[in-house]
Design a protein around this motif. Sequence first.
Motif, PDB file in Angstrom:
ATOM      1  N   UNK A 140      26.126   4.408  28.579  1.00  0.00           N
ATOM      2  CA  UNK A 140      26.697   3.418  27.661  1.00  0.00           C
ATOM      3  C   UNK A 140      26.812   4.017  26.265  1.00  0.00           C
ATOM      4  N   UNK A 141      27.356   3.251  25.354  1.00  0.00           N
ATOM      5  CA  UNK A 141      27.474   3.744  23.983  1.00  0.00           C
ATOM      6  C   UNK A 141      27.207   2.611  22.991  1.00  0.00           C
ATOM      7  N   UNK A 142      26.804   3.015  21.781  1.00  0.00           N
ATOM      8  CA  UNK A 142      26.611   2.084  20.679  1.00  0.00           C
ATOM      9  C   UNK A 142      27.300   2.637  19.441  1.00  0.00           C
ATOM     10  N   UNK A 143      27.874   1.737  18.653  1.00  0.00           N
ATOM     11  CA  UNK A 143      28.559   2.125  17.423  1.00  0.00           C
ATOM     12  C   UNK A 143      27.842   1.540  16.216  1.00  0.00           C
ATOM     13  N   UNK A 144      27.656   2.346  15.201  1.00  0.00           N
ATOM     14  CA  UNK A 144      27.126   1.885  13.920  1.00  0.00           C
ATOM     15  C   UNK A 144      28.164   2.240  12.858  1.00  0.00           C
ATOM     16  N   UNK A 145      28.871   1.216  12.374  1.00  0.00           N
ATOM     17  CA  UNK A 145      29.990   1.436  11.464  1.00  0.00           C
ATOM     18  C   UNK A 145      29.634   1.020  10.051  1.00  0.00           C
ATOM     19  N   UNK A 146      29.890   1.916   9.092  1.00  0.00           N
ATOM     20  CA  UNK A 146      29.721   1.613   7.667  1.00  0.00           C
ATOM     21  C   UNK A 146      31.027   0.988   7.176  1.00  0.00           C
ATOM     22  N   UNK A 147      30.970  -0.297   6.836  1.00  0.00           N
ATOM     23  CA  UNK A 147      32.201  -1.004   6.464  1.00  0.00           C
ATOM     24  C   UNK A 147      32.805  -0.479   5.164  1.00  0.00           C
ATOM     25  N   UNK A 148      31.981   0.053   4.272  1.00  0.00           N
ATOM     26  CA  UNK A 148      32.506   0.553   3.001  1.00  0.00           C
ATOM     27  C   UNK A 148      33.293   1.852   3.189  1.00  0.00           C
ATOM     28  N   UNK A 149      32.751   2.762   3.976  1.00  0.00           N
ATOM     29  CA  UNK A 149      33.428   4.060   4.181  1.00  0.00           C
ATOM     30  C   UNK A 149      34.308   4.068   5.429  1.00  0.00           C
ATOM     31  N   UNK A 150      34.162   3.032   6.273  1.00  0.00           N
ATOM     32  CA  UNK A 150      34.890   2.955   7.545  1.00  0.00           C
ATOM     33  C   UNK A 150      34.602   4.171   8.437  1.00  0.00           C
ATOM     34  N   UNK A 151      33.318   4.587   8.436  1.00  0.00           N
ATOM     35  CA  UNK A 151      32.869   5.688   9.285  1.00  0.00           C
ATOM     36  C   UNK A 151      31.880   5.149  10.315  1.00  0.00           C
ATOM     37  N   UNK A 152      31.927   5.726  11.537  1.00  0.00           N
ATOM     38  CA  UNK A 152      31.083   5.244  12.631  1.00  0.00           C
ATOM     39  C   UNK A 152      30.222   6.368  13.196  1.00  0.00           C
ATOM     40  N   UNK A 153      28.967   6.039  13.429  1.00  0.00           N
ATOM     41  CA  UNK A 153      28.087   6.910  14.210  1.00  0.00           C
ATOM     42  C   UNK A 153      28.148   6.451  15.665  1.00  0.00           C
ATOM     43  N   UNK A 154      28.438   7.385  16.544  1.00  0.00           N
ATOM     44  CA  UNK A 154      28.559   7.070  17.976  1.00  0.00           C
ATOM     45  C   UNK A 154      27.322   7.604  18.691  1.00  0.00           C
ATOM     46  N   UNK A 155      26.617   6.736  19.397  1.00  0.00           N
ATOM     47  CA  UNK A 155      25.472   7.170  20.198  1.00  0.00           C
ATOM     48  C   UNK A 155      25.776   6.907  21.669  1.00  0.00           C
ATOM     49  N   UNK A 156      25.759   7.989  22.442  1.00  0.00           N
ATOM     50  CA  UNK A 156      25.947   7.881  23.896  1.00  0.00           C
ATOM     51  C   UNK A 156      24.562   7.840  24.522  1.00  0.00           C
ATOM     52  N   UNK A 157      24.245   6.711  25.162  1.00  0.00           N
ATOM     53  CA  UNK A 157      22.903   6.462  25.696  1.00  0.00           C
ATOM     54  C   UNK A 157      22.936   6.656  27.222  1.00  0.00           C
ATOM     55  N   UNK A 158      22.066   7.527  27.705  1.00  0.00           N
ATOM     56  CA  UNK A 158      22.024   7.859  29.132  1.00  0.00           C
ATOM     57  C   UNK A 158      20.721   7.355  29.734  1.00  0.00           C
ATOM     58  N   UNK A 159      20.846   6.608  30.807  1.00  0.00           N
ATOM     59  CA  UNK A 159      19.683   6.167  31.591  1.00  0.00           C
ATOM     60  C   UNK A 159      19.727   6.920  32.919  1.00  0.00           C
ATOM     61  N   UNK A 160      19.001   8.006  32.994  1.00  0.00           N
ATOM     62  CA  UNK A 160      19.096   8.885  34.166  1.00  0.00           C
ATOM     63  C   UNK A 160      18.563   8.238  35.432  1.00  0.00           C
ATOM     64  N   UNK A 161      17.532   7.420  35.293  1.00  0.00           N
ATOM     65  CA  UNK A 161      16.843   6.809  36.444  1.00  0.00           C
ATOM     66  C   UNK A 161      16.241   7.920  37.309  1.00  0.00           C
ATOM     67  N   UNK A 162      16.407   7.884  38.622  1.00  0.00           N
ATOM     68  CA  UNK A 162      15.718   8.865  39.466  1.00  0.00           C
ATOM     69  C   UNK A 162      16.727   9.745  40.190  1.00  0.00           C
ATOM     70  N   UNK A 163      16.311  10.975  40.434  1.00  0.00           N
ATOM     71  CA  UNK A 163      17.145  11.887  41.226  1.00  0.00           C
ATOM     72  C   UNK A 163      16.953  11.561  42.698  1.00  0.00           C
TER      73      UNK A 163
END
Length: 449
Positions: free
Chosen positions: A59-82
């Motif tokens: 999944x992913x999460x966005x953190x956007x600074x409204x003043x600069x209109x810049x976003x940090x993108x975090x890609x979150x991985x839940x590996x679970x079990x092999x």
Amino acid sequence: KPIIKKIIISGNKAIKTEKLQVLVKSKPEAFLNIQQLKQDMRDIQKAYEGRGFPSVGVNYELKTDKETNESDVEIIIAEKVRVRIADIKIKGNKKFKDKKILKLMRTRRDTLFTSGIYREKVLDLDLERIVDFYYQKGYLDVKVEFEKSLGEKKKKMYLVITVNEGKQYLVGEIKIEGAVVFPEAEIKAHVDAKLGRVFTKEQLRYDVSNIQSFYFAKGYISAEVDTATVINDATGKIDIIYKIIENDLAYIDKIKIRGNTKTRDIVVRRELRSYPGEAFDGQKLKRSKERLYNLGFFQEISYDTEDTAHPKKKDLIVNVTGAKTGEFAFGAGFSSVERMIGFVEVAQRNFDITNWSSFTGAGQDLRAKAEFGTNHKEYDLTFTEPWIFGYPLSLGIDLYNRFQERSGTTGYSYDEERRGTSLRLGKEFTELVRADLIYCLEAVDKIGR
């Protein structure tokens, strides 16, 4: 659209961040594209599934600074079990044992000697291998499917592969249609499919290629061969019909050499056994290619044809790719007899004494070698011209000077020096027979010590 400030990948342990970053096509300082970001996550998910994590969550999460209109993108991985494969069962197979089918597969159970990791792409290829195996045995209607299930803790997977073999098809009657120039029996001699044998599509393609090669060798390079297969209701076998359109006998109009950037055209042409005005001959073209390869000047040789204004004439295109013909070698060592020994050798197999810019291209052979040791010295110079004045006669000259310290059986020691030259004259009488006449003149000096 906001601009991507940075991309963070978190939660990954089985796959290093550097390898996952290669899969991510979204880049910092670019406009955020949600569709591309979702594709990046799908690519990461496939990578994990290939490593044995079929339940991975991305999944992913966005953190956007409204003043600069810049976003940090975090890609979150839940590996679970092999997931590892606990068991593989084969169902529906009657003609071949489970063990035979399992040997075709790269997917393995989890044992002491195999990891048993589940990889979907590998399993897909395994199913294709099983289908191909049945095809080779004449089971053209075969279907292979699989089911997978997870254990209670979702760490173990159980595979069930179901094979619906269908009917095995055999070759029935073989017919030749459209052949006028050559009798049917002569064409059938180049067909490997026989009555009662197992029918395979690969064998069918092989026989078509054989018939085309037969016509090509006879000069009918435009001959077309097609097939039709019919299931005979009376015999239950597959009747094969080879449909041939012979077209006209083709003649060589011009021979064009392409790709020879270093070697002169004449060096290529004099090795050819096909000539303008002749009908295309597969055996002559094959021998021509062999002779060109034997020169050692080319790493790839192929033929092509081009249409001309005359429908029965075609230009023969000889495509060549040059190989490295220059050689430089040296070596040194230690011997209990000679103590220090060494040599240096320079050779050019495609030498041209008249080409002062690169000294290559005429097919001449020039070699110079110096060998030295504590007790001996040797110098050799060899030159060979394979064609003298445009005639298939080879002329060679060898010059050498050899010095050797020798010890006689009676304790008498002396130095031996040999200086000499030899002339070589050779001629090809047939494709397989040649003769060489060698005249050698040598002076030997022995000086006592």
